[in-house]
Enzyme design. Sequence first.
Site, PDB file in Angstrom:
ATOM      1  N   LYS A 129       0.870  -1.187   0.000  1.00 33.38           N
ATOM      2  CA  LYS A 129       0.000   0.000   0.000  1.00 33.38           C
ATOM      3  C   LYS A 129       0.895   1.221   0.000  1.00 33.38           C
ATOM      4  CE  LYS A 129      -4.418   1.000   0.234  1.00 33.38           C
ATOM      5  NZ  LYS A 129      -5.564   0.188  -0.214  1.00 33.38           N
ATOM      6  N   ASP A 169      -7.018   4.369  -4.410  1.00 34.37           N
ATOM      7  CA  ASP A 169      -7.661   4.233  -3.099  1.00 34.37           C
ATOM      8  C   ASP A 169      -8.252   5.621  -2.837  1.00 34.37           C
ATOM      9  OD1 ASP A 169      -7.721   2.177  -0.666  1.00 34.37           O
ATOM     10  OD2 ASP A 169      -7.431   4.142   0.224  1.00 34.37           O
TER      11      ASP A 169
HETATM   12  P1  NDP Z   1     -12.867   7.920  -2.713  1.00 39.11           P
HETATM   13  O1  NDP Z   1     -11.809   8.924  -2.481  1.00 39.11           O
HETATM   14  O2  NDP Z   1     -13.383   7.713  -4.081  1.00 39.11           O
HETATM   15  O3  NDP Z   1     -14.116   8.204  -1.771  1.00 39.11           O
HETATM   16  C1  NDP Z   1     -13.979   8.262  -0.395  1.00 39.11           C
HETATM   17  C2  NDP Z   1     -15.301   8.659   0.207  1.00 39.11           C
HETATM   18  O4  NDP Z   1     -15.227   8.517   1.624  1.00 39.11           O
HETATM   19  C3  NDP Z   1     -15.669  10.105  -0.064  1.00 39.11           C
HETATM   20  O5  NDP Z   1     -17.060  10.245  -0.086  1.00 39.11           O
HETATM   21  C4  NDP Z   1     -15.059  10.806   1.151  1.00 39.11           C
HETATM   22  O6  NDP Z   1     -15.659  12.057   1.484  1.00 39.11           O
HETATM   23  C5  NDP Z   1     -15.334   9.793   2.232  1.00 39.11           C
HETATM   24  N1  NDP Z   1     -14.290   9.930   3.259  1.00 39.11           N
HETATM   25  C6  NDP Z   1     -12.964   9.758   3.099  1.00 39.11           C
HETATM   26  N2  NDP Z   1     -12.311  10.020   4.225  1.00 39.11           N
HETATM   27  C7  NDP Z   1     -13.252  10.358   5.116  1.00 39.11           C
HETATM   28  C8  NDP Z   1     -13.209  10.710   6.471  1.00 39.11           C
HETATM   29  N3  NDP Z   1     -12.040  10.803   7.139  1.00 39.11           N
HETATM   30  N4  NDP Z   1     -14.381  10.991   7.090  1.00 39.11           N
HETATM   31  C9  NDP Z   1     -15.561  10.906   6.418  1.00 39.11           C
HETATM   32  N5  NDP Z   1     -15.664  10.576   5.127  1.00 39.11           N
HETATM   33  C10 NDP Z   1     -14.519  10.297   4.490  1.00 39.11           C
HETATM   34  O7  NDP Z   1     -12.268   6.551  -2.131  1.00 39.11           O
HETATM   35  P2  NDP Z   1     -12.749   5.064  -2.393  1.00 39.11           P
HETATM   36  O8  NDP Z   1     -14.219   5.018  -2.611  1.00 39.11           O
HETATM   37  O9  NDP Z   1     -11.855   4.466  -3.408  1.00 39.11           O
HETATM   38  O10 NDP Z   1     -12.389   4.352  -0.999  1.00 39.11           O
HETATM   39  C11 NDP Z   1     -13.324   4.246   0.056  1.00 39.11           C
HETATM   40  C12 NDP Z   1     -12.893   3.136   0.989  1.00 39.11           C
HETATM   41  O11 NDP Z   1     -12.841   1.901   0.277  1.00 39.11           O
HETATM   42  C13 NDP Z   1     -11.510   3.283   1.614  1.00 39.11           C
HETATM   43  O12 NDP Z   1     -11.520   2.712   2.906  1.00 39.11           O
HETATM   44  C14 NDP Z   1     -10.635   2.452   0.709  1.00 39.11           C
HETATM   45  O13 NDP Z   1      -9.452   2.025   1.360  1.00 39.11           O
HETATM   46  C15 NDP Z   1     -11.562   1.288   0.436  1.00 39.11           C
HETATM   47  N6  NDP Z   1     -11.293   0.492  -0.750  1.00 39.11           N
HETATM   48  C16 NDP Z   1     -11.157   1.062  -1.979  1.00 39.11           C
HETATM   49  C17 NDP Z   1     -10.931   0.277  -3.081  1.00 39.11           C
HETATM   50  C18 NDP Z   1     -10.866   0.841  -4.456  1.00 39.11           C
HETATM   51  O14 NDP Z   1     -10.763   0.063  -5.402  1.00 39.11           O
HETATM   52  N7  NDP Z   1     -10.962   2.151  -4.646  1.00 39.11           N
HETATM   53  C19 NDP Z   1     -10.762  -1.185  -2.957  1.00 39.11           C
HETATM   54  C20 NDP Z   1     -11.008  -1.696  -1.627  1.00 39.11           C
HETATM   55  C21 NDP Z   1     -11.237  -0.868  -0.578  1.00 39.11           C
HETATM   56  P3  NDP Z   1     -14.868  13.434   1.116  1.00 39.11           P
HETATM   57  O15 NDP Z   1     -14.870  13.496  -0.357  1.00 39.11           O
HETATM   58  O16 NDP Z   1     -15.652  14.475   1.801  1.00 39.11           O
HETATM   59  O17 NDP Z   1     -13.483  13.267   1.705  1.00 39.11           O
HETATM   60  O1  2IT Z   2      -7.873  -1.532  -0.689  1.00 35.04           O
HETATM   61  C1  2IT Z   2      -7.802  -2.009  -1.841  1.00 35.04           C
HETATM   62  O2  2IT Z   2      -7.948  -3.221  -2.046  1.00 35.04           O
HETATM   63  C2  2IT Z   2      -7.570  -1.097  -2.961  1.00 35.04           C
HETATM   64  N1  2IT Z   2      -7.477   0.117  -2.760  1.00 35.04           N
HETATM   65  C3  2IT Z   2      -7.420  -1.631  -4.361  1.00 35.04           C
HETATM   66  C4  2IT Z   2      -6.035  -2.139  -4.586  1.00 35.04           C
HETATM   67  C5  2IT Z   2      -5.710  -2.541  -6.005  1.00 35.04           C
HETATM   68  O3  2IT Z   2      -4.519  -2.822  -6.222  1.00 35.04           O
HETATM   69  O4  2IT Z   2      -6.579  -2.587  -6.863  1.00 35.04           O
END
Ligand code: NDP
Ligand code: 2IT
Length: 448
Positions: A129, A169
């Site tokens: 990561k 992420d």
């Molecule tokens: P994005 O940046 O696309 O979206 C994040 C969302 O969560 C936004 O709505 C953001 O609001 C909100 N958010 C982030 N930080 C905070 C906080 N501290 N308090 C409240 N709201 C918060 O990220 P992703 O959708 O990609 O990721 C979301 C989660 O999913 C994370 O935990 C990530 O690690 C996990 N994840 C992502 C993957 C991926 O493929 N993208 C794969 C597996 C897991 P704002 O815009 O206001 O900050």
């Molecule tokens: O938390 C996760 O699994 C991710 N942000 C996606 C990682 C990836 O390599 O697609």
Amino acid sequence: MTSIDPALQHAYKEVLRRNPGESEFHQAVEEVLGSLGPVIQRHPHYLAERVIERLCEPERQIIFRVPWTDDHGQVQINRGFRVEYSSVLGPYKGGLRFHPSVLLGTVKFLGFEQIFKNALTGMPIGGGKGGSDFDPKGRSDTEIMRFCQSFMTELYRHLGEYTDVPAGDIGVGGREIGYLFGQYKRITNRYEAGVLTGKGIAWGGSQARTEATGYGTVYFADQMVQHAGSSLDGLDVVVSGSGNVAIYAIEKVTELGGRVLACSDSSGYVVDEKGIDLELLKDIKEERRERIKVYADERDGATFVEGGRIWDVSAQIALPCATQNELDEDAATAMVKGGVKVVAEGANMPCTPGAVKVFQDAEILFGPGKAANAGGVATSALEMQQNASRDSWSFEYTDARLEEIMRGIHESCRKMSEDYDRPGDYVFGANAAGFVRVADSMLALGVI
Ligand code: NDP
Ligand code: 2IT
């Protein structure tokens, strides 16, 4: 530490001693070790071979300065990280997070989780990561580009399609992956598509990668519900966040007949009794990059609650898809009273340990992130496969592979939990199944 088997306490104490102040990392390690007592009792050679201690220490940790110039000509300095955690199963694989809260301990917690998640997918990918304390909010496209170029100018030397393959992420989506890939290509003079995943479809990306984490989380929830003899059709759902994972979780839930009542960002949440209008949400978040309040401004009947707690909106299904520790014990207690039946973690470690205990005590179907959100990284591995064979698959084919992988993960967790006489305990099942694959492979490779 009470939940950790006495045989593993020493390893955990060493983690605390060697990584002071990294509370999120401690939490992630405690959660996994908390499940492993029965596994170690059945397979004591893992202890003798010190597999746990090896897995708790990242193979390599990289920290670097990221200097860049903002639109006013002002020099800005951020910190970049890449924790290359485990390459037992394949090249380091895991996303990059750009958020002001990112510390080394954040990246270590995410990297540690990623090892077991990636193992669960059954794909040939190790765990890693990275990220930065850079805050993309309010930055222009050119500032984002200059930051990404500077970040990659340092990171590129550690990457490679057979070495380390980042993706997105929080704060890192298609736009950022484009700038990062452009700079990697320029420095190395190689069109090495497999070095990053989450690329644009036109230049080596995979169909369904954008949708994969959200869709996968819903496929996993659907599997849990089906095994309990029910379906998602007609159920009310609350999804926290409104980023990549949340949006595509909402899309799949809606497609399967559920009604999403609420979603959020860090400023508050919106409630829409008619069900979230996905086209409007995508336009606001993906195109205009605006705050969630705009949804309530533009949608009849929807309301915005500033700050507040989205978990106070009652629903049968909850999908936390924002960030770590966003759902605590108090919220979980309120949700159980409100009739929640299923919780699947789209985010990484969104439920605190207290919240997980409340759900488990209430016999709620609970899908932990390392199983439920593994569809994103699994589809990244499918993107790597396509890149390696210079092929590109259809959306339908890729989505079908994703669904099959999520069924497989559900099945591995279910079998493992039944094998240890803990039916329905997906936390145990995910931790144990992920661990055993990594541990056995590590032993096969010798003392590494
Ligand atoms: P994005 O940046 O696309 O979206 C994040 C969302 O969560 C936004 O709505 C953001 O609001 C909100 N958010 C982030 N930080 C905070 C906080 N501290 N308090 C409240 N709201 C918060 O990220 P992703 O959708 O990609 O990721 C979301 C989660 O999913 C994370 O935990 C990530 O690690 C996990 N994840 C992502 C993957 C991926 O493929 N993208 C794969 C597996 C897991 P704002 O815009 O206001 O900050
Ligand atoms: O938390 C996760 O699994 C991710 N942000 C996606 C990682 C990836 O390599 O697609």
